[in-house]
Motif scaffolding. Sequence first.
Motif, PDB file in Angstrom:
ATOM      1  N   LEU A  56       0.873  -0.758   0.260  1.00 17.34           N
ATOM      2  CA  LEU A  56      -0.268   0.010  -0.021  1.00 17.34           C
ATOM      3  C   LEU A  56       1.114   1.328  -0.322  1.00 17.34           C
ATOM      4  N   ALA A  57       0.396   2.343  -0.849  1.00 19.92           N
ATOM      5  CA  ALA A  57       1.172   3.470  -0.326  1.00 19.92           C
ATOM      6  C   ALA A  57      -0.080   4.667   0.202  1.00 19.92           C
ATOM      7  N   PHE A  58       0.138   5.724   0.767  1.00 21.06           N
ATOM      8  CA  PHE A  58      -0.412   6.123   1.591  1.00 21.06           C
ATOM      9  C   PHE A  58      -0.239   7.525   1.853  1.00 21.06           C
ATOM     10  N   THR A  59      -0.656   8.142   2.369  1.00 19.12           N
ATOM     11  CA  THR A  59       0.293   9.886   2.819  1.00 19.12           C
ATOM     12  C   THR A  59       0.115   9.698   5.227  1.00 19.12           C
ATOM     13  N   SER A  60       0.667  10.298   5.190  1.00 20.39           N
ATOM     14  CA  SER A  60       1.058  10.048   6.870  1.00 20.39           C
ATOM     15  C   SER A  60       1.627  11.341   7.230  1.00 20.39           C
ATOM     16  N   GLY A  61       1.076  12.515   8.065  1.00 23.55           N
ATOM     17  CA  GLY A  61       2.106  12.777   8.669  1.00 23.55           C
ATOM     18  C   GLY A  61       2.826  12.679   9.506  1.00 23.55           C
ATOM     19  N   ARG A  62       3.691  11.722   9.935  1.00 23.76           N
ATOM     20  CA  ARG A  62       4.215  11.244  10.912  1.00 23.76           C
ATOM     21  C   ARG A  62       5.934  11.702  11.107  1.00 23.76           C
ATOM     22  N   ASP A 112      -1.463  12.416  -2.071  1.00 18.52           N
ATOM     23  CA  ASP A 112      -2.522  11.942  -2.922  1.00 18.52           C
ATOM     24  C   ASP A 112      -2.025  10.732  -4.127  1.00 18.52           C
ATOM     25  N   PRO A 113      -1.239   9.818  -3.030  1.00 15.66           N
ATOM     26  CA  PRO A 113      -0.786   8.801  -3.955  1.00 15.66           C
ATOM     27  C   PRO A 113      -1.359   7.731  -5.003  1.00 15.66           C
ATOM     28  N   ASP A 114      -1.126   7.802  -6.177  1.00 15.28           N
ATOM     29  CA  ASP A 114      -2.314   6.731  -6.565  1.00 15.28           C
ATOM     30  C   ASP A 114      -1.080   5.378  -7.506  1.00 15.28           C
ATOM     31  N   TRP A 115      -0.891   4.125  -6.946  1.00 14.21           N
ATOM     32  CA  TRP A 115      -0.210   3.169  -7.691  1.00 14.21           C
ATOM     33  C   TRP A 115      -0.618   3.067  -9.549  1.00 14.21           C
ATOM     34  N   ALA A 134       2.156   7.762  -8.576  1.00 11.46           N
ATOM     35  CA  ALA A 134       1.576   9.415  -9.282  1.00 11.46           C
ATOM     36  C   ALA A 134       1.387  10.128  -7.695  1.00 11.46           C
ATOM     37  N   PHE A 135       2.251  11.726  -7.471  1.00 13.38           N
ATOM     38  CA  PHE A 135       1.251  12.189  -6.193  1.00 13.38           C
ATOM     39  C   PHE A 135       1.441  13.878  -6.578  1.00 13.38           C
ATOM     40  N   GLN A 136       0.991  14.298  -5.437  1.00 14.19           N
ATOM     41  CA  GLN A 136       1.179  15.819  -5.439  1.00 14.19           C
ATOM     42  C   GLN A 136       1.943  16.046  -4.866  1.00 14.19           C
ATOM     43  N   SER A 137       2.825  17.534  -5.324  1.00 18.66           N
ATOM     44  CA  SER A 137       3.663  17.682  -4.485  1.00 18.66           C
ATOM     45  C   SER A 137       3.309  19.374  -4.347  1.00 18.66           C
ATOM     46  N   GLN A 138       4.249  20.272  -2.892  1.00 18.40           N
ATOM     47  CA  GLN A 138       3.611  21.248  -3.245  1.00 18.40           C
ATOM     48  C   GLN A 138       4.569  22.418  -2.872  1.00 18.40           C
ATOM     49  N   PHE A 139       5.164  23.846  -4.006  1.00 19.13           N
ATOM     50  CA  PHE A 139       5.962  24.273  -4.455  1.00 19.13           C
ATOM     51  C   PHE A 139       6.279  25.242  -4.009  1.00 19.13           C
ATOM     52  N   ALA A 140       7.284  26.340  -4.139  1.00 18.29           N
ATOM     53  CA  ALA A 140       7.181  27.583  -3.435  1.00 18.29           C
ATOM     54  C   ALA A 140       6.214  28.870  -3.806  1.00 18.29           C
ATOM     55  N   ASP A 141       5.653  28.610  -4.620  1.00 14.21           N
ATOM     56  CA  ASP A 141       4.414  29.377  -4.671  1.00 14.21           C
ATOM     57  C   ASP A 141       2.931  28.690  -4.428  1.00 14.21           C
ATOM     58  N   GLY A 142       3.492  28.075  -3.783  1.00 15.14           N
ATOM     59  CA  GLY A 142       2.100  27.133  -2.886  1.00 15.14           C
ATOM     60  C   GLY A 142       1.367  26.194  -3.825  1.00 15.14           C
ATOM     61  N   ARG A 143       1.799  26.399  -4.855  1.00 13.69           N
ATOM     62  CA  ARG A 143       0.769  25.314  -5.852  1.00 13.69           C
ATOM     63  C   ARG A 143       1.739  23.853  -5.739  1.00 13.69           C
TER      64      ARG A 143
END
Lengths: 214, 445
Positions: free
Chosen positions: B301-307, B339-342, B350-359
């Motif tokens: 499993l891929a997942f998002t964690s704030g650990r 938001d991972p998707d295997w 695939a996932f989403q990553s935040q950049f310096a402009d906040g987007r």
Amino acid sequence: MTRQHHAAGRSISIGLLATVIVLGACHKKPETAPEPVATPAATPAVDSAAIRDSIARAQAARDAALARQRAYDDSVRRANEAAASAGEQTGLRNTVTAVIHFDFDRSELRDDARSTLDAKIPVLMANPDLTIRVAGHTDERGSVEYNIALGQRRAAAAKRYLTERGVTANRVETVSFGEGRPVNEGHDEDAWGQNRRDEFEITAGGSRLNRPRT
Amino acid sequence: MRFFLPLSVALLLWLPGGGLVAQDTTHRGVTIGLTYDPASRPGIAILPITGSAGDSIRAIIQRDFDYSDRFTIVPLDASDPSTFRGKTPGADLNYPLFARLGAAAIVQATVGDGSIHVALHDVAKGSVINVVDFPLAGRANTRDWRMSVHGVSDEVERWITGLKGIAQTRIAFVAGQRIHLIDSDGTDDEVTSVTGSAMSPSWNASGTQLAYTTFGTTSRVMVLDLRTGHSRVLHNATPSHANLTPVFSPDGSSIVYSHADDEGSDLFLVTTDDASPARRISVGRGTDNVQPSFSPDGRRLAFTSGRVGHPEVYIMDADGTNAELLTSFDFGDKNYRSDPDWSPDGRLVAFQSQFADGRFQVMTISLRDRSTKLLTSEGSNEQPSWAPDGRHLVFTSTRGGSRELWVLDTESGRLRQLSRAAGAQLPAWSSRLGSSASTNAASRQ
């Protein structure tokens, strides 16, 4: 105006007087408390150290209790002031439902959030039938789904703060709406700051609120 | 790369009754002149289609081939179809003409009674290489009918490239707290029967069910059966606090979801028959753990964690052991990845990553060597979901103003807008749907 100034001046002078007395007392103290003489090895020094520690602990506990009492009294005073200024019931209700705010992607309570919560405690304590729902919200940035979990954590942080200070856990329900219910539809830091919040809703026992007592 | 193209035994198809289905009637072993290379797009010409609704069918198939990003559509001047016919006896079509137009393959189709007869010509070889009769479902231009035409496109694509197309798929998404379904070509956005604050739809492997959650004061994990239009509650998916991001295991036996309470959120597993209590599988210790995505073999499993204090993507075994950080924090400018998707081939997440402009931008990371690829840059791009070909991604983008779903071909970078439903989010691409998986679950908007 002048009366207030006068009153303030008097309380300052009383404070100064008290300080002088305390300082004076301190000056005399050292003679009554001789330095412990190095004791022979047969009498373990550990014991006196342990005693000192336990005295210090007791002292610290008493200080903490006093500080808590003072904070509580302050809260009562603030709650009562709020009640007086906006009509007692409305004031009490506003105290209970006052919103708290968070930093981006955080669920830790800020100082301003803590004092807002402190004000709620006396009202909650004075009204044991009062139940509330804490709703956690986030700003529009970040993962929509993660934000639901984050909102839940924000609601839980407020609940924990209240229950650790005497409010019964089953009186506080939590829910998260994530980023779905913004109060400000804007897309700037100002809007985001307003949207990162816990809202407090009275779910029962709020028709007639008792004023908290010191 | 040379392909051994599957050869259908054409003779069989001329038996009385026609009606043969493409599947399992083909075998490999005949080499033809068509060369397929993922980087090139061979020309394909679709002849005018005679019979009922032939023009609609041709338009759909042509668009399907275009959206597959594996072909170049060769435009034909259909004003005088006689020019397409072969001049010498025995030659079915004017192959030299098609060769000059740049076509490597020609699709020739005729609509019959409830079926479509399709022949595929190899231009270089100058002959028909496959012929199949496909059934058409329902009346012309209904959803079932369109899905069966998409099925024709996907199968013809397989004849040419060896890989089945993705036209016969749908994308579930959320707009206005309702779950929508839209065809892969952007046609027929419809709202499902699901009411209430719905979130996070995800498909089972056969495309017959959607798992989703409701959120707010009553948060539940639900399963919608697309054949009946009915939703049921998974009672063992703890009906308190927030329940989030359910996904089916690839074998359909269980659903993994996130349950958030006053102690943070963790991933839980509940069997799809809802027969036993949910079992916690992640060890979040008071942090947030959401958005599970199964590897195609169902073992990880891929997942998002704030650990570690901010969201990152992790992978672990499906039983919750061996959790490890997948997205390291030293790339991207901000510490926020989710938001991972295997991918269906198991190679990428695939996932989403935040950049310096906040987007946020959509990225992929390789499971093999952890190399990453940035796929988007315009607007804010989030919530990627793979198509079953492991090549196309659907995600949300604000590049057009409001948030809409867009489809990206990760090979060529070609992009198209999928939805026109201002505020569309949380897309989930289905598996390949057979015609039988079409639904009556939705009510027309």
